[in-house]
Design an enzyme around this catalytic site. Structure first.
Site: not given
Ligand code: ADP
Length: 393
Positions: A10, A17, A94, A182, A211, A213, A242, A284-286, A329, A380
């Site tokens: 990927n 990856k 991919r 996706h 995620g 995306g 985005r 980053d959602m976290r 994610g 995936e």
């Molecule tokens: P990608 O689309 O690059 O594959 P991921 O599917 O890994 O990305 O998703 C990344 C997102 O998931 C980031 O916004 C990250 O903050 C969020 N994320 C991962 N773990 C957590 C968590 N425990 N709580 C909230 N958001 C999380």
């Protein structure tokens, strides 16, 4: 006897990856996975075994101009040096865009690759990176079979109307249509749904792939009937960086009043918008959930609000709703976001089981919920390995 193995690649703009799947007892089992990240900045490599233990790391000196070719070389050398009783029989890639033509994964030859180059215009930020390892492998190991799996292919069974814009038909015929992305993630979820919830699998489900995306897909009997992403992967939901769906008038305004050209607008809507743009804090959602900054909360509010609006739209496309499935994610890991989306979806019959959601169980709706809710880890890479195996068998 060596086991046959399929490698999955990927390749993105700044990372490649990889996963290695061994064929064992009729099944494909993950043996190794890892990545080279920071290809143009601070390149680093890490690989883990199936148990999640790190088996190899490597860091290049800062300022190294690594590039995709050298990154791929490093991965190939690593895989060759870790045979563990396996022999590589094929590569699965991919590839973001299969255009109107590719509705299934395909074994790649020069003709196919030439077709896929034409779709660079449809996904200029992703497609060239996806194709580069295929070209390199074709040149260096032409005997190694390669299979391309597309993020768009799963959606090609959507009804014609769901794939149309209300533009002159000449543009539709030229490929300006809603593709959806996706697809490999949705295909995987559709493949496990029958075990999880046979009634929903045969019925009407919305999958939320959240995620970096993010998109959502309406499944009827496991087949895609509508999705939030359209012509490009910038449509639909707000994402990490985005914008998601924009009134097209905004683009005209930016051009006329701000003097922005296509590249400047591209940068704005792909890299500076979404959660990052609204919060000014992070993509980053976290980090947003942990932040005390009011605009971080606003970005999360907008994210959840837009998901709710799209859920209503996709439920309308399905004529009702039997289940929703969170993945990606954020969907897999954030109990907070899942809880907020489920509460907003009460009118669609979703009743959350707060405890099950906090515990990270697969089923997160209560027994009384008319519409079931699940959180499922997507895969995936396995989907790509399975396609490659099937096509090469
Ligand atoms: P990608 O689309 O690059 O594959 P991921 O599917 O890994 O990305 O998703 C990344 C997102 O998931 C980031 O916004 C990250 O903050 C969020 N994320 C991962 N773990 C957590 C968590 N425990 N709580 C909230 N958001 C999380």
């Amino acid at each position: 006897m060596k086991r046959d193995a399929i490698a999955v690649l990927n390749a993105g703009s700044s990372s490649i990856k990889f996963s290695l799947f061994a064929h064992d007892g009729g099944e494909l089992a993950l043996a190794l996975h890892g990545q080279v990240e920071g290809i143009h900045t601070v390149p680093r490599f890490a690989a883990k075994n199936a148990a999640g233990q790190t088996v190899s790391t490597h860091a290049w000196p800062e300022g190294t101009r690594l590039g995709h070719e050298d990154a791929l070389e490093h991965i190939v050398a690593f895989v060759r040096g870790h045979p563990q009783g396996m022999q590589l029989v094929g590569l699965g890639h991919r590839v973001v865009h299969g255009g109107p033509k590719y509705t299934q994964p395909v074994r790649v030859d020069r003709q196919v690759l030439a077709d896929l180059e034409e779709f660079v215009a449809l996904a200029p930020l992703h497609q060239p990176h996806n194709l580069e390892p295929i070209w390199l492998t074709l040149e260096r190991r032409p005997e190694l079979p390669q299979v391309a799996c597309f993020d768009t292919a799963f959606h090609r069974v959507q009804p014609e109307l769901a794939q149309m814009f209300a533009l002159p038909m000449e543009l539709h015929d030229a490929g300006v249509r809603r593709y959806g992305f996706h697809g490999l993630s949705y295909e995987y979820i559709a493949s496990v749904l029958p075990q999880l919830d046979p009634a929903a699998a045969a019925g009407r489900t919305v999958v939320l792939h959240l995620g970096n995306g993010a998109s959502m897909c309406a499944l009827a009997g496991g087949r895609s009937v509508a999705s939030t992403m359209g012509f490009s992967a910038v449509d639909g939901l707000p994402m990490g960086t985005r914008s998601g769906a924009l009134d097209p008038g905004v683009i005209l305004y930016l051009m006329d009043q701000r003097g922005m050209d296509a590249r400047a607008i591209e940068k704005l809507i792909y890299s500076q918008s979404g959660l990052l743009g609204v919060s000014g804090v992070s993509s980053d959602m976290r980090e947003l959930l942990a932040s005390a900054e009011p605009r971080a909360a606003l970005a999360v509010d907008l994210y959840v609000y837009r998901i709710g609006r799209e859920l209503g739209s996709l439920a309308a496309a399905l004529g009702g709703l039997d289940a929703i499935v969170f993945t990606g994610g954020i969907g897999e890991n954030s109990a907070d976001i899942r809880a907020r989306v489920c509460r907003d979806a009460a009118w669609l019959g979703v009743a959350l089981d707060e405890q099950a959601n906090r515990r990270g169980e697969q089923r997160i709706s209560s027994g009384a919920s008319k519409t079931a809710a699940y959180a499922v880890r997507t895969n995936e890479e396995l989907m790509i390995a399975m396609h490659a195996w099937r096509l090469l068998a």
